[in-house]
Scaffold this active site. Structure first.
Site, PDB file in Angstrom:
ATOM      1  N   GLY A 511      58.354  70.814  71.937  1.00  0.00           N
ATOM      2  CA  GLY A 511      57.204  70.945  71.049  1.00  0.00           C
ATOM      3  C   GLY A 511      56.203  69.845  71.276  1.00  0.00           C
ATOM      4  O   GLY A 511      56.411  68.924  72.080  1.00  0.00           O
ATOM      5  N   GLY A 514      50.967  65.977  66.518  1.00  0.00           N
ATOM      6  CA  GLY A 514      49.831  65.080  66.538  1.00  0.00           C
ATOM      7  C   GLY A 514      50.183  63.724  67.118  1.00  0.00           C
ATOM      8  O   GLY A 514      49.329  63.006  67.635  1.00  0.00           O
ATOM      9  N   GLY A 516      52.447  63.284  69.611  1.00  0.00           N
ATOM     10  CA  GLY A 516      52.645  63.469  71.035  1.00  0.00           C
ATOM     11  C   GLY A 516      53.734  64.490  71.287  1.00  0.00           C
ATOM     12  O   GLY A 516      54.199  65.168  70.371  1.00  0.00           O
ATOM     13  N   PRO A 517      54.185  64.622  72.547  1.00  0.00           N
ATOM     14  CA  PRO A 517      55.218  65.608  72.879  1.00  0.00           C
ATOM     15  C   PRO A 517      56.580  65.218  72.309  1.00  0.00           C
ATOM     16  O   PRO A 517      56.874  64.043  72.084  1.00  0.00           O
ATOM     17  CB  PRO A 517      55.227  65.609  74.406  1.00  0.00           C
ATOM     18  N   VAL A 518      57.412  66.230  72.097  1.00  0.00           N
ATOM     19  CA  VAL A 518      58.775  66.038  71.596  1.00  0.00           C
ATOM     20  C   VAL A 518      59.741  66.631  72.611  1.00  0.00           C
ATOM     21  O   VAL A 518      59.552  67.758  73.076  1.00  0.00           O
ATOM     22  CB  VAL A 518      58.972  66.715  70.220  1.00  0.00           C
ATOM     23  N   LYS A 532      60.324  61.671  70.235  1.00  0.00           N
ATOM     24  CA  LYS A 532      58.874  61.778  70.076  1.00  0.00           C
ATOM     25  C   LYS A 532      58.229  60.640  70.862  1.00  0.00           C
ATOM     26  O   LYS A 532      58.492  59.460  70.600  1.00  0.00           O
ATOM     27  CB  LYS A 532      58.490  61.684  68.606  1.00  0.00           C
ATOM     28  N   ASP A 629      51.409  65.204  54.441  1.00  0.00           N
ATOM     29  CA  ASP A 629      51.265  66.226  55.485  1.00  0.00           C
ATOM     30  C   ASP A 629      52.457  67.186  55.453  1.00  0.00           C
ATOM     31  O   ASP A 629      52.986  67.568  56.493  1.00  0.00           O
ATOM     32  CB  ASP A 629      51.146  65.573  56.859  1.00  0.00           C
TER      33      ASP A 629
END
Length: 821
Positions: A511, A514, A516-518, A532, A629
């Site tokens: 995934g 916001g 960065g990539p996971v 992350k 959030d």
């Protein structure tokens, strides 16, 4: 008297049975049982056939003891449809067990399942089961008599409720020893609030046995150790029930049973083989103190006292004139009123029969201190106690409103903590002071003996933490002099993270958010992790990184994702989390294929789990944390589909009694942001409540609030839900959920709770403690007011992509929509 009646019943039953024609425990499709014929369980424990009760001439189909207490009836099929002659016949077909007279159906054990090779079998437990003969070794019963009790409870039977099907296992008395038809008394479990057992006479409540407290029901006598039976109580996702089991299951075991007699008394009987009679082991009689709470709120009742009603210490009669005239129904009130938030505390009352729990809330894992803390945070909470009184106690039970149905108390292990104003706590403190001297001497002695060792341990811990702060400050370029970066988290070596993710391989990417990539990874010890990695293009930076690490490191809750560690090396900023195999909630609820696989229980569990996680953040954690959030993509699902709130980069903590704040930089996701936050930058716990309400409506509808479309209007999902509620069309909102008729009311209730959370003004919205209470009780709910952002919008083609960022120059307004992991 009861023994004579039972012996008479046994004798008449013995005379009514002519032969045991079949001599076996199974009835097949081509066989019948006529009056005078029976089947017997494999080891000869129980027998099934036709009988007459007492001096009655009516005939009934029933089950009775055979090896012990021959003829004592434990179950009757046609209780309210007796036969007036001996022409009854029992047979089975592919869907039911049938009791017929001259081809007319008198009684049946119906099933909606077609059975290819049907058999009816009498088990040595006394249970008559209907099943497929090919399933002989399993308990995959299509129907069983244990699901339809009469006046008798046998070992292995359940007393409670199936929360999925709505089936209740309850007991009803015979009208008399000559008439097994349902009598005046019914004993059933009430699951509103914390479960308790209630005895009814028609529509009139006769008695409460009280809630389960670990070794008994609160109103029952304290049990003595015995070698015959074990009491058990189960609160499970699908069922809540009481059962008892025999310690010895051999053929020489003593028989025991519970009965509800025609007078409403509950008795445990144990068979005395030497004297060949039932002995009364325990009798629970209905007293004046049991009926309809005669003493009212905050009063105790004791039939051995005169007068029988008395106010609890710290309380006075509400209407003294009535009290003096022996009319105690209005109960008692605080002598000094409570002052929520200004020093309220608790006074302990030991040995009480706990009050009525129909207006209560419970948690099975909290300790007593956590329980007291939660009660004090809710101004409507009036008392608390442990659920399990054994050993050091565990669990939390909270009461709301007046405490009704407390019976006289004595000094034993069972206690309730009643909320009192600060002015009423001094006396309790004085009572404790007499015993504190000895405890103080012991404490000082032990403290002196351990001082040197403690000092050495503290010194070592201080040096270790100082080294960790130094490492953190070196890599972040920040000062740790204020102690905020004093983290109890492992600092991972970057090379280990590279190896765990196969150098951040694209195949391991699960995934992008916001931050960065996971990536999915595996450590050397085989533990799966989610990694992350802060990207160069991320709209989040070192501040969000530090914020997430510092906040989530201090949080521990089953509905929050666990941060396992972090990594800071050169320009790399990496967070290491526990791996969630079922991904994010949005990939589940917005996928029609996955959505249709889960039943209502799963959706309810997810909603309830997220609510408990938010409650922990807002009230029960060391810090008061506003997530800011909360959305479907920031709720992750573990292996068992338990929800865990994640992504705390935008979260903010409050100190002391602070409840709201203002910001010039609004961050979050469009569609989940409350009006006061999106427009004025004002955020509080109520802005998280709004986000939770949106999430609830998205879970139940399978539709996103943003980009929601409907052919009849241009409202968003919140407006559509409010319209469905106003027009009594809530069923139109539910989509793709496997819903049983018995679950409809609960689903509709959750929609109403969601609408209460998204009301336009924050003061109208409930706090999360109230939300959790509403989700776990049946209390009446207020009607919601108009939700925020209700105005119809003008729709354009391909308008508002869910991945767009929206900026506002007026207040540095930035909204980030993060993709699912």
């Amino acid at each position: 008297m009861a023994s004579t009646a039972l012996n008479l019943l046994s004798i008449t039953l013995l005379l009514s049975i002519l032969t045991n024609a079949s001599g076996k425990d199974i009835l097949r499709g081509d066989e019948t049982i006529r009056d005078g014929e029976t089947i017997v369980s494999a080891n000869g424990e129980f027998e099934l056939g036709f009988f007459r009760a007492g001096s009655s001439t009516n005939r009934y189909l029933g089950i009775w003891f055979k090896k012990m207490s021959y003829g004592t009836v434990v179950w009757v099929a046609n209780r309210d449809r007796p036969l007036n002659n001996t022409s009854g016949m029992l047979r089975i077909d592919n869907k039911a067990i049938l009791l017929l007279v001259d081809a007319a159906l008198i009684w049946s054990a119906n099933s909606s399942t077609f059975v290819k090779n049907p058999v009816a079998q009498l088990l040595d437990t006394g249970n008559l089961v209907f099943r497929d003969e090919q399933d002989g070794g399993s308990e995959n019963f299509v129907w069983q008599s244990f699901d339809y009790p009469g006046d008798t409870m046998l070992p292995g039977m359940k007393f409670g409720k199936n929360l999925v099907t709505g089936r209740q296992w309850y007991y009803s008395s015979w009208k008399s020893v000559d008439d097994p038809s349902p009598g005046n008394f019914v004993h059933r479990m009430d699951t509103h609030g914390y479960p308790q057992l209630l005895l009814w006479k028609g529509s009139e409540l006769q008695a409460r046995t009280g809630p389960w407290v670990g070794n008994r029901f609160s109103g029952d006598p304290v049990p003595k150790a015995n070698r015959i039976y074990l009491n058990e109580f189960f609160i499970e996702p699908r069922e809540i029930y009481y059962a008892f089991h025999l310690f010895n299951t051999s053929s020489t075991r003593p028989a025991t049973r519970l009965i509800l007699d025609p007078n409403g008394n509950r008795q445990r009987l144990i068979w005395n083989d030497q004297n060949q009679e039932w002995r009364t082991y325990l009798t629970i009689l209905v007293t004046d103190c049991d009926r309809s709470a005669p003493c009212g709120p905050y009063a105790t009742c004791d039939v051995n006292s005169s007068p029988k009603c008395a106010c609890l210490r710290g309380f006075k009669p509400k209407i003294p004139e009535k009290w003096e005239a022996a009319d105690w129904r209005d109960g008692c009130v605080h002598i000094n009123p409570l002052n929520c938030g200004h020093g309220d505390g608790f006074v302990k009352f030991s040995g009480v029969k706990l009050p009525d729990t129909r207006q209560s809330w419970y948690n099975l894992t909290m300790n007593l201190e956590e329980c007291k803390s939660m009660c004090l945070k809710n101004c409507n909470c009036t008392a608390c106690s442990n659920i399990n009184v054994e050993k050091e106690g565990s669990g939390c039970l909270l009461w709301f409103g007046g405490l009704i149905g407390i019976n006289g108390y004595t000094e034993d292990a069972q206690s309730i903590y009643v909320r009192m104003p600060a002015s009423d706590l001094d006396e309790s403190a004085t009572d404790e002071s007499n015993n504190s001297g000895l405890r103080r001497i012991i404490f000082i002695s032990i403290s002196v003996a351990l001082t040197a060792m403690s000092a050495l341990i503290l010194l070592l811990l201080f040096m270790k933490r100082k080294l960790k702060r130094k490492v953190y400050s070196h890599f972040t370029g920040t000062s740790s002099s204020n102690g905020e970066e004093n983290l109890e988290l492992p600092l991972f070596d970057f090379r280990k993270i590279v190896n765990a993710t196969t150098n951040f391989s694209h195949d391991n990417k699960i995934g992008e958010g916001g931050f960065g990539p996971v990536y999915k990874g595996m450590l050397e010890d085989g533990q799966l992790i989610a990694v992350k990695r802060l990207s160069d293009s991320s709209r989040q930076g070192i501040d969000e990184f530090k914020n997430e690490v510092s906040l989530i490191a201090k949080l521990q809750h089953r509905n929050l994702v666990s941060l396992l560690g972090y990594c800071i090396e050169d320009q790399e900023r990496v967070l290491i989390y526990e791996y969630m195999p079922n991904g994010s909630l949005d990939s589940f609820i917005f996928d029609k294929g996955k959505r249709s696989l889960a039943d209502w229980e799963r959706y309810y569990s997810i909603i309830n789990g997220v609510a408990r996680g938010l409650l922990y953040l807002h009230q029960d954690s060391k810090l008061r944390i506003i997530h800011r959030d909360l959305k479907a993509s920031n709720v992750l699902l573990d292996h068992d589909m338990n929800p865990k709130i994640s992504d705390f980069g935008m979260a903010r903590s409050f100190g002391g009694s602070q409840t709201e704040a203002n910001t010039t930089r609004v961050v979050g996701t469009y569609g989940y942001m409350s009006p006061e936050y999106a427009i004025d930058g004002l955020f509080s716990t109520k802005s998280d409540v709004y986000s939770f309400g949106v999430l609830v409506l998205e879970i139940l509808s399978g539709k996103r609030n943003r980009c929601f479309e409907h052919p009849d209007h241009n409202l968003n999902l919140l407006g559509h839900a409010w319209r469905c509620f106003s027009e009594d069309r809530l069923k139109d909102l539910l989509d793709g959920i496997i819903l049983e008729p018995s679950n409809e009311c609960e689903a509709f209730r959750d929609i109403q709770i969601g609408l209460l959370c998204v009301q336009e003004y924050p003061e109208d919205r409930p706090n999360m403690s109230s939300v959790v209470l509403m989700l776990n009780s049946k209390t009446a709910l207020p009607n919601p007011k108009k939700p925020g952002f209700f105005t119809e919008r003008k729709r354009h083609e391909k308008d508002y992509s869910s991945s767009k960022h929206i900026l506002s120059s007026s207040n540095d307004y930035s909204i980030t929509a993060i993709s699912p992991r």
